[in-house]
Scaffold this motif. Structure first.
Motif, PDB file in Angstrom:
ATOM      1  N   TYR A 121       0.825  -1.206   0.000  1.00 22.91           N
ATOM      2  CA  TYR A 121       0.000   0.000   0.000  1.00 22.91           C
ATOM      3  C   TYR A 121       0.865   1.264   0.000  1.00 22.91           C
ATOM      4  O   TYR A 121       0.472   2.287  -0.535  1.00 22.91           O
ATOM      5  N   GLU A 122       2.056   1.149   0.566  1.00 24.66           N
ATOM      6  CA  GLU A 122       2.949   2.320   0.512  1.00 24.66           C
ATOM      7  C   GLU A 122       3.547   2.508  -0.865  1.00 24.66           C
ATOM      8  O   GLU A 122       3.792   3.619  -1.307  1.00 24.66           O
ATOM      9  N   ARG A 123       3.818   1.391  -1.546  1.00 21.49           N
ATOM     10  CA  ARG A 123       4.534   1.450  -2.815  1.00 21.49           C
ATOM     11  C   ARG A 123       3.636   1.577  -4.051  1.00 21.49           C
ATOM     12  O   ARG A 123       4.135   1.870  -5.136  1.00 21.49           O
ATOM     13  N   ASP A 182      -7.671  -4.089  -5.399  1.00 22.76           N
ATOM     14  CA  ASP A 182      -8.946  -4.189  -6.112  1.00 22.76           C
ATOM     15  C   ASP A 182     -10.052  -3.263  -5.625  1.00 22.76           C
ATOM     16  O   ASP A 182     -11.130  -3.277  -6.182  1.00 22.76           O
ATOM     17  N   SER A 183      -9.790  -2.487  -4.595  1.00 17.36           N
ATOM     18  CA  SER A 183     -10.905  -1.708  -4.037  1.00 17.36           C
ATOM     19  C   SER A 183     -10.607  -0.217  -3.948  1.00 17.36           C
ATOM     20  O   SER A 183     -10.942   0.433  -2.965  1.00 17.36           O
ATOM     21  N   SER A 209      -8.980  -0.416 -13.249  1.00 16.17           N
ATOM     22  CA  SER A 209      -8.071  -1.508 -13.617  1.00 16.17           C
ATOM     23  C   SER A 209      -6.893  -1.476 -12.657  1.00 16.17           C
ATOM     24  O   SER A 209      -6.502  -0.394 -12.184  1.00 16.17           O
ATOM     25  N   TRP A 210      -6.325  -2.625 -12.351  1.00 16.69           N
ATOM     26  CA  TRP A 210      -5.169  -2.697 -11.455  1.00 16.69           C
ATOM     27  C   TRP A 210      -4.269  -3.842 -11.899  1.00 16.69           C
ATOM     28  O   TRP A 210      -4.741  -4.858 -12.415  1.00 16.69           O
ATOM     29  N   ILE A 211      -2.983  -3.618 -11.717  1.00 18.15           N
ATOM     30  CA  ILE A 211      -2.011  -4.558 -12.296  1.00 18.15           C
ATOM     31  C   ILE A 211      -0.876  -4.807 -11.303  1.00 18.15           C
ATOM     32  O   ILE A 211      -0.399  -3.886 -10.651  1.00 18.15           O
ATOM     33  N   ARG A 219     -12.624  -3.798 -13.309  1.00 21.31           N
ATOM     34  CA  ARG A 219     -14.080  -3.870 -13.211  1.00 21.31           C
ATOM     35  C   ARG A 219     -14.626  -2.945 -14.302  1.00 21.31           C
ATOM     36  O   ARG A 219     -13.946  -1.994 -14.696  1.00 21.31           O
ATOM     37  N   PHE A 220     -15.794  -3.222 -14.791  1.00 20.57           N
ATOM     38  CA  PHE A 220     -16.447  -2.505 -15.898  1.00 20.57           C
ATOM     39  C   PHE A 220     -15.682  -2.658 -17.227  1.00 20.57           C
ATOM     40  O   PHE A 220     -16.182  -3.231 -18.159  1.00 20.57           O
TER      41      PHE A 220
END
Ligand code: AMP
Length: 328
Positions: free
Chosen positions: A210-212, A248-249, A255-257, A276-277
């Motif tokens: 979460y920091e990076r 993811d939230s 989009s997330w990778i 999502r979407f």
């Protein structure tokens, strides 16, 4: 149409004395659950038949489902029916000896990239291949049999591939198939504990993620996990790869990778794309990969390719946001 396909597969299972089951490399809960669940159905329903599932590379977090069969001589494969579950392309089948089988059937729920084998039953709209195996069981019970052991394998596959029944592909049929398994008997307390409890050290790694993590101008969240980070937190490749779920939230990031250095000789970087979407499988297909509309995998080989893939996804997300409402 799918009824006819299922009937054909059942006929083939009846026709052969020996059945070899296959699944994909980098196995996950769905391919392990679907293959072990199908094996259990065949064993219980046709005890006179030989059924083998040979794949020595079960991911650590799935080892609670028990080991697979030891390797057997080539003659055992020859003359057998092969069934491959959850594997879109031939190159991803984990045990290359599928080629020795007399006939090969594909049962899969991925967007088909290529056809292989002699017969395919593919249902892209199913959120897990394990759900297809339950549907197969449901179509022919009581001739087909299933017990709580087999139900637990299949439920594991359904739960893991749907994010605990959360992802968009989940529909009424998914819950109906899940209900069949719960009626047979699945100890969900122990299953969820096995799948989802996290080590204290892993939570420290999450904090680091979460920091990076970073976000592209149009809202693609991403994280790059190099070998040093994996070493620092003492992570297997699978554990490091699981970090995708932590991105993811984020509101606005549709989009997330995750990019994970694999440490192999070619310098390959595993890419896990989620959305999502918006649909991102076209991006994965342009980078040696593929998968589902909102969950795909790919491989890149340099930081330049990482940047290119990110730029492509950012452009896709930008276009989507400009032309659609109701995303968040
Ligand atoms: P992953 O992020 O590796 O879990 O992949 C997400 C989905 O895409 C899974 O259903 C995989 O089976 C599929 N997938 C991953 N890598 C590839 C690939 N190289 N080619 C085709 N499909 C892939």
């Amino acid at each position: 149409m799918s009824r006819e396909k299922m009937e054909h597969i059942l006929e083939k299972i009846k026709e052969y004395d020996r059945i070899m089951l296959f699944r994909h490399i980098r196995n996950d809960g769905d391919c392990v659950g679907a293959s072990k669940g199908l094996k259990r159905i065949i064993q219980l329903s046709f005890p006179e038949k030989e059924v083998y599932l040979i794949d020595q590379n079960t991911a650590q977090y799935l080892e609670f489902m028990g080991p697979e069969d030891p390797e057997v001589p080539d003659e055992i494969y020859e003359g057998a029916l092969g069934i491959v579950v959850d594997t879109a392309s031939e190159a991803r089948i984990s045990n290359p000896k599928y080629k020795l089988c007399k006939e090969l059937i594909k049962i899969d729920h991925h967007i088909p990239l290529e056809d292989y084998g002699d017969f395919s039953w593919v249902e892209e709209e199913r959120p897990s291949c394990s759900e297809m195996i339950v549907a197969f069981y449901d179509a022919f019970r009581p001739e087909l049999k299933l017990d709580s052991e087999g139900a637990t394998y299949l439920y594991t596959g359904m739960v893991t591939d749907t994010g605990r029944f959360k992802y968009s592909g989940v529909n009424g049929d998914t819950l109906r198939m899940g209900a069949i398994l719960l009626d047979i008997g699945v100890d969900t307390d122990i299953l969820f504990a096995r799948l989802y409890l996290e080590a204290y050290e892993y939570l420290k790694f999450k904090a680091h993620i979460y920091e990076r993590m970073q976000i592209t101008p149009n809202g693609v969240a991403y994280i790059y996990i190099d070998r040093a980070m994996q070493k620092e937190f003492n992570l297997s490749l699978e554990q490091a790869s699981a970090c995708i779920g932590n991105l993811d939230s984020i509101r606005g990031c549709i989009s997330w990778i995750a990019f994970i250095e694999t440490g192999d000789e070619e310098g390959s970087i595993r890419v896990r794309l989620r959305s999502r979407f918006v649909h991102i499988n076209s991006i994965a297909e342009n980078y040696h990969g593929g998968g589902h509309a909102c969950a795909s995998g790919a491989t890149v080989y340099s930081r330049e390719e990482v940047e290119a893939l990110l730029a492509d996804t950012d452009a896709l997300v930008k276009e989507y946001k400009e032309t659609h409402e109701d995303w968040l």
